[in-house]
Design an enzyme around this catalytic site. Sequence first.
Site, PDB file in Angstrom:
ATOM      1  N   GLU A  69       8.953  59.383  44.987  1.00  0.00           N
ATOM      2  CA  GLU A  69       8.482  58.033  44.684  1.00  0.00           C
ATOM      3  C   GLU A  69       7.685  58.051  43.390  1.00  0.00           C
ATOM      4  OE1 GLU A  69       7.861  54.335  44.384  1.00  0.00           O
ATOM      5  OE2 GLU A  69       8.936  54.914  46.225  1.00  0.00           O
ATOM      6  N   ASP A 118      15.971  48.976  43.886  1.00  0.00           N
ATOM      7  CA  ASP A 118      15.854  47.763  43.073  1.00  0.00           C
ATOM      8  C   ASP A 118      17.235  47.409  42.525  1.00  0.00           C
ATOM      9  OD1 ASP A 118      15.320  45.827  41.058  1.00  0.00           O
ATOM     10  OD2 ASP A 118      13.301  46.630  40.805  1.00  0.00           O
ATOM     11  N   THR A 192      14.715  51.864  57.378  1.00  0.00           N
ATOM     12  CA  THR A 192      13.621  51.832  56.413  1.00  0.00           C
ATOM     13  C   THR A 192      12.765  50.603  56.725  1.00  0.00           C
ATOM     14  OG1 THR A 192      14.599  50.372  54.740  1.00  0.00           O
ATOM     15  CG2 THR A 192      15.281  52.693  54.705  1.00  0.00           C
ATOM     16  N   TYR A 194      12.169  48.060  54.702  1.00  0.00           N
ATOM     17  CA  TYR A 194      12.905  46.885  54.236  1.00  0.00           C
ATOM     18  C   TYR A 194      14.053  46.545  55.174  1.00  0.00           C
ATOM     19  CZ  TYR A 194      10.752  46.106  49.644  1.00  0.00           C
ATOM     20  OH  TYR A 194       9.890  45.779  48.633  1.00  0.00           O
TER      21      TYR A 194
END
Length: 212
Positions: A69, A118, A192, A194
């Site tokens: 990350e 993204d 996850t 999301y």
Amino acid sequence: MRVRNKPWAPELIEAHPEKIVEKGQAFKGQWNQRFEKEQPIFIEVGTGKGQFIINMAKKYPQYNFIGIEIQKTVIAIALKNALEEEIPNLQFLYADGAELTDYFEDGEVSKVFLNFSDPWPKTRHEKRRLTFKTFLKVYEQILVKNGEVEFKTDNQGLFEYSLYSLNNYGMTFEGVWLDLHNSEENEDNVETEYEHKFSAKGQPIYKLKAHF
């Protein structure tokens, strides 16, 4: 995912060098030394707050996992969550996913996970998408022969682009799911943050598996 900076984040990272690496170059070709056992290494590029990589490491102790990350506060949250349990086959790397060849030797990784990346929808930002050809070249380099990429997203446009990009690169698809949570593939699925959020709203989750 943008998260407000947490003042405790840098201190937490500095306090746990046994669990998180800030200078990945120092371990290039030697990542298995950071684990109790020498096992195949699976990495997640863009690990977020760590829900996926933590649960994968707990579910599959026969593999070593590294969550990568670029946002310091976000990876600090993932680290904090991981420290709540003893997970010997899990490490974190605070680094830019675009520079993986600086941190991993050729063939050092067995699988790459890309989860809810993204989408960078504007055409001028195409090169930033984690399934763009330059990223695929990087994955191919650090992966073992016939190494695998698993990709999940809620974004139909990014998924269609990724199918096109991987196919043009010459990758072989092992599976494509247009509604993951209503398929047999979901039986072993690890969510996850999301994914849980979007699926709860009825949003279909897209997934692919492919190898070089």
